[in-house]
Design an enzyme around this catalytic site. Structure first.
Site, short mmCIF file in Angstrom:
data_model
loop_
_atom_site.label_atom_id
_atom_site.label_comp_id
_atom_site.label_asym_id
_atom_site.label_seq_id
_atom_site.Cartn_x
_atom_site.Cartn_y
_atom_site.Cartn_z
CB CYS A 193 36.25 -14.68 -4.46
SG CYS A 193 37.60 -14.67 -5.68
CB CYS A 253 38.08 -11.24 -5.77
SG CYS A 253 37.96 -12.08 -7.35
CG ASP A 254 36.29 -10.13 -1.99
OD1 ASP A 254 36.44 -9.22 -2.81
OD2 ASP A 254 35.28 -10.83 -1.91
#
Length: 516
Positions: free
Chosen positions: A343, A346-347
């Site tokens: 992701c 998100c990361d």
């Protein structure tokens, strides 16, 4: 810090609280302490059942503990739960009072059977959209199992811990000092991981002897195809159950939806909630947070579920959708959460100013590379084919960026690391078969979807991609077993098509049932 609109919404949400809830803030000299106290005080002002107090031993960071009727719930926020995690705090209060969406009795018994004691710790980011699902799931686990507690930790406020543990992706969940889970994970997966790590009491998990539940049709999968199939079989008067790891399926990971005919715009979680609401209008047993361990074929199909439950039916409809496809190369699993991610939203922030690679030249891969190029020092996109497969407008956007390198005709062979974290990527130039190493800090895998057919591939016919082979009515090669949606050979993976195919499979099952 909470505006009047939010406070008014909280008054409505907490209007039916029955238990006395205390937001217990530990004393601290941390820079964020005042903000946490203000938040707790503001929340307490919305209900006479909620109080806020600064009590207990002094801590170095910040800590808010949730207490019900004078007893700890096992839930503690080592964070100022704003952003996406504000909802997690609100839901924790409601769940502690027995309100909100909680697991059904059978699954709750399974959670209560997990062996303790153990402290679960989730390292999260307030900007992470995947973190709340994991945080909220483990809060439920702590509420249902008195032997387990859960700490929610803002990684930005616990830098020393994050570095010591080697956390490079959120959410990262630890049981004690052992890594339990990294990334987006369902409640079912978390419970299974806890059972594997900590053990459980089988008799408590099943409530004694295994109870067999019998239906006319069991639908496996809770996405658009599964929901549609269950509604249609229930409307036809068939006793119906849905077995699903999570209701909504891929919809829970989908943002804007603009191609559902008759609905100009909606969002995945809202559509998932709408489907769940529609299911409640019919006598359908929803067995959520379940995975199928095995299926015994016969006139009555037996589904053995993870955790010990057994359900039977003469007809099964498989609608389990698909998941992110993995590279399956050395180093990928070893460095998951320590440089390997799926992701970028998100990361990606963990790799600000650092070099990363994106594997995959389709739309998702190119979009990820564009997003990462805005924050990373350099992005290397690796594509197996001799050209990028993404839309032309995306490719033009990507290639116009000076900090992006595109490598085509390249087969990723290994994720390299030093034992603690990713240090590079190895790929093979396909025409020359020579190997090349690229030094980098992170690898984002974006190579498409894999059908969730592994649990049944030895029973029904599948193609070389793992898709279940079906006819025009959703029948498989096994009498009494049907399939619909993204898990099948249907070439177009679209929500509206999955809904139609789900209803088609349901009508075929009813048709065959009438002729039996």
């Amino acid at each position: 810090m909470l505006d009047q609109d939010i406070l008014e919404q909280l008054r409505g949400a907490f209007g039916s609280l029955k238990a006395a809830i205390e937001l217990r803030v530990r004393p601290s000299d941390h820079d964020n302490q005042a903000e946490l106290v203000d938040m707790a005080t503001a929340i307490a002002s919305t209900s006479e059942k909620i109080t806020a107090a600064v009590v207990g031993d002094k801590v170095e960071g910040v800590r808010l503990e949730l207490v019900k009727d004078g007893k700890p719930t096992g839930i503690a926020f080592r964070a100022v739960p704003g952003g996406h995690e504000f909802t997690s705090l609100v839901l924790a209060i409601l769940n502690a009072d027995g309100q909100g969406k909680m697991p059904d009795e059978g699954f709750a018994r399974r959670i209560a059977a997990i062996s303790g004691p153990a402290t679960l710790r989730t390292y999260m980011s307030l900007s992470c959209t995947n973190c709340p699902d994991v945080v909220q799931a483990l809060n439920v686990v702590a509420l249902l199992n008195p032997g387990l507690s859960h700490e929610i930790i803002d990684g930005a406020l616990a830098e020393a811990e994050v570095n010591a543990l080697g956390v490079q992706a959120v959410p990262s969940v630890f049981a004690g000092d052992k890594l339990l889970s990294v990334g987006k994970t369902s409640l079912a997966e978390l419970v299974a991981a806890l059972e594997n790590m900590l053990g459980s009491a089988p008799q408590a998990a099943t409530g004694g002897a295994v109870a067999v539940k019998a239906y006319d049709v069991v639908v496996i999968g809770g996405g658009p195809a599964g929901a549609s199939a269950a509604i249609y079989t229930a409307r036809k008067g068939l006793r119906t159950a849905i077995v699903a790891e999570r209701m909504g399926g891929q919809l829970q990971d989908t943002l804007g939806i603009e191609n559902l005919i008759g609905t100009p715009y909606t969002e995945g979680p809202k559509l998932a909630a709408d489907l769940a609401g529609h299911l409640k209008a019919y006598p359908i047993d929803v067995l959520e947070h379940r995975r199928v361990d095995k299926i015994i074929n016969g006139a009555e199909k037996e589904l053995h579920l993870q955790g010990g439950e057994v359900v039977t039916a003469p007809s099964l409809i498989i609608a389990t959708g698909a998941k992110w496809r993995e590279l399956n190369v050395p180093g990928e699993k070893q460095y998951l959460g320590r440089g390997v991610a799926f992701c970028p939203h998100c990361d990606g922030p963990f790799y600000k100013g650092r070099a990363v690679a994106v594997i995959g030249g389709g739309n998702s891969g190119v979009e990820a590379a564009i997003d990462l190029a805005n924050i990373c020092s350099h992005v290397t996109l690796v594509e197996f084919s001799d050209a990028l497969k993404a839309d032309a407008v995306l490719v033009k956007n990507l290639t116009a960026r000076r900090n992006v390198t595109v490598i085509t005709n390249a087969k990723t062979t290994e994720v390299l690391g030093d034992g603690d974290k990713v240090t590079g990527l190895r790929y093979q130039d396909r025409p020359s078969e020579t190997l090349h190493d690229v030094a980098l800090d992170g690898v984002f895998v974006q190579i498409g979807l894999l059908p969730n057919s592994g649990f049944i591939k030895d029973l029904v016919e599948t193609n070389r991609f793992g898709e279940i082979v079906v006819d025009g009515k959703g029948r498989t090669n096994v009498p009494g077993i049907y399939a619909a949606g993204d898990v099948t050979t249907e070439p177009f993976k679209q929500i509206v098509i999955a809904m139609g195919k789900g209803s088609t499979a349901a009508l075929a099952a009813f048709e065959d049932n009438m002729r039996a």
